[in-house]
Design a protein around this motif. Sequence first.
Motif, short mmCIF file in Angstrom:
data_model
loop_
_atom_site.label_atom_id
_atom_site.label_comp_id
_atom_site.label_asym_id
_atom_site.label_seq_id
_atom_site.Cartn_x
_atom_site.Cartn_y
_atom_site.Cartn_z
N MET A 1 0.85 -1.19 0.00
CA MET A 1 0.00 0.00 0.00
C MET A 1 0.89 1.24 0.00
SD MET A 1 -3.04 1.04 2.68
CE MET A 1 -4.12 -0.28 2.10
N ALA A 2 0.64 2.17 -0.93
CA ALA A 2 1.49 3.34 -1.07
C ALA A 2 1.08 4.43 -0.09
CB ALA A 2 1.42 3.87 -2.50
N ALA A 22 4.68 8.63 -8.86
CA ALA A 22 5.22 9.47 -9.93
C ALA A 22 6.61 9.00 -10.33
CB ALA A 22 5.27 10.93 -9.48
N LYS A 23 7.42 8.65 -9.35
CA LYS A 23 8.79 8.19 -9.63
C LYS A 23 8.78 6.91 -10.48
CE LYS A 23 13.13 6.89 -7.36
NZ LYS A 23 13.80 6.65 -6.04
N SER A 24 7.87 5.99 -10.17
CA SER A 24 7.77 4.74 -10.92
C SER A 24 7.39 5.01 -12.38
CB SER A 24 6.73 3.83 -10.26
OG SER A 24 6.54 2.66 -11.01
N ILE A 25 6.45 5.95 -12.59
CA ILE A 25 6.04 6.30 -13.95
C ILE A 25 7.20 6.92 -14.70
CG2 ILE A 25 4.51 7.78 -15.33
CD1 ILE A 25 2.48 7.53 -12.98
N GLU A 26 7.94 7.81 -14.05
CA GLU A 26 9.06 8.48 -14.70
C GLU A 26 10.18 7.50 -15.07
OE1 GLU A 26 10.29 11.67 -12.18
OE2 GLU A 26 8.39 12.77 -12.42
N VAL A 148 -5.63 10.17 -10.63
CA VAL A 148 -6.48 9.75 -9.50
C VAL A 148 -6.68 8.23 -9.53
CG1 VAL A 148 -8.77 9.92 -8.47
CG2 VAL A 148 -7.65 11.98 -9.34
N VAL A 149 -6.91 7.69 -10.71
CA VAL A 149 -7.09 6.24 -10.84
C VAL A 149 -5.82 5.51 -10.40
CG1 VAL A 149 -7.43 4.34 -12.47
CG2 VAL A 149 -8.83 6.41 -12.66
N LYS A 150 -4.66 6.01 -10.82
CA LYS A 150 -3.38 5.40 -10.43
C LYS A 150 -3.23 5.38 -8.91
CE LYS A 150 -1.31 4.73 -14.52
NZ LYS A 150 -0.91 3.37 -14.99
N VAL A 151 -3.57 6.49 -8.27
CA VAL A 151 -3.47 6.57 -6.81
C VAL A 151 -4.38 5.53 -6.16
CG1 VAL A 151 -3.91 7.98 -4.78
CG2 VAL A 151 -2.81 9.00 -6.77
N LEU A 152 -5.64 5.50 -6.60
CA LEU A 152 -6.59 4.57 -5.98
C LEU A 152 -6.19 3.12 -6.20
CD1 LEU A 152 -9.98 6.34 -6.82
CD2 LEU A 152 -8.76 6.27 -4.63
N GLU A 153 -5.70 2.80 -7.39
CA GLU A 153 -5.28 1.42 -7.66
C GLU A 153 -4.07 1.03 -6.80
OE1 GLU A 153 -6.79 0.75 -12.27
OE2 GLU A 153 -4.76 1.49 -11.93
N LEU A 270 2.42 11.52 -15.94
CA LEU A 270 1.56 10.86 -16.94
C LEU A 270 1.52 11.63 -18.25
CD1 LEU A 270 -1.37 9.68 -14.66
CD2 LEU A 270 0.19 8.21 -15.97
N LEU A 271 1.61 12.96 -18.19
CA LEU A 271 1.66 13.75 -19.42
C LEU A 271 2.83 13.29 -20.28
CD1 LEU A 271 0.78 16.24 -21.15
CD2 LEU A 271 2.44 17.55 -19.81
#
Length: 284
Positions: A1-2, A22-26, A148-153, A270-271
């Motif tokens: 859980m993040a 955010a770091k994981s996406i980057e 928001v979806v990424k956070v909730l997931e 995400l952008l």
Amino acid sequence: MATSQESLEGGSIVWIDCKSIAKSIEEDVRKRVDLLSFTPKLVSVVGTDDPSTASYLRSQKKKAEKLGIDFEIIKTSPGDFLSTLEKLAEDKNVNGVFVARPLPEGLDEKRVFSAVPVEKDVEGVNPENLGFLLYGEETFPPCTAEAVVKVLESVTEISGKKVTIVGRSVTVGKPLAIMLLKKGRDATVTVCHSRTQNLGEITRASDIVVVAVGKAHFLKRDMVKEGAIVIDVGINYVDGKWCGDVDSAVEEIAQVTPVPGGVGQITTALLFEHVVRAAERQKA
């Protein structure tokens, strides 16, 4: 859980750790950029001298450099705004197009966003990309809604949860509702707005509350049940400090995304993920 905990007098606050998301996406973006045979490019089109817009574009430029993505800002007049977008649509060296807001006075928002080519619409503002969401296709969803979806997931099982979204904008509230309803996520979604009656009763009955109204400290503690997940999309500048739409007292009973350092940094990540996605699709 993040999540992460910050100890305070009288107890501890459970923050939702948006930084690690955010770091994981980057990190994923950098790996995918390295696999391309060319450098992807994002162009941001701006038509005003708004100081906050200029500041945001400077931060975009820094992030692009960090991720290995070419970045260009085009300042244009209201009369040339649409023709600039048309030129970018034809430019094969441009993979993503970002339209800076606020738009110049007198320009029709829907007409402007319709001029952003679907395949380069990294913000997810073109009505065609928004329409795809109804069919469960999320090629380029609006970045904040996707954040928001990424956070909730990352923090909960969404399926079956009661979610209340406060705010019905085209960039957050409406697309987010559709995305959470998608088969596989299966949330039960309520969308509230300025004409909603008994708002507190609705939010108190919710497992998850998402607030995107642009009003500082709007969501109060008595509007949230203990143990709820609260996603604060708001960003407001009050008394020399940045704050969200959620009152600080809510943090004592719920898991909350921080402001600053919350949903916004995931939105930016995400952008640029969308820029790489666009480049991959255009290459194919």
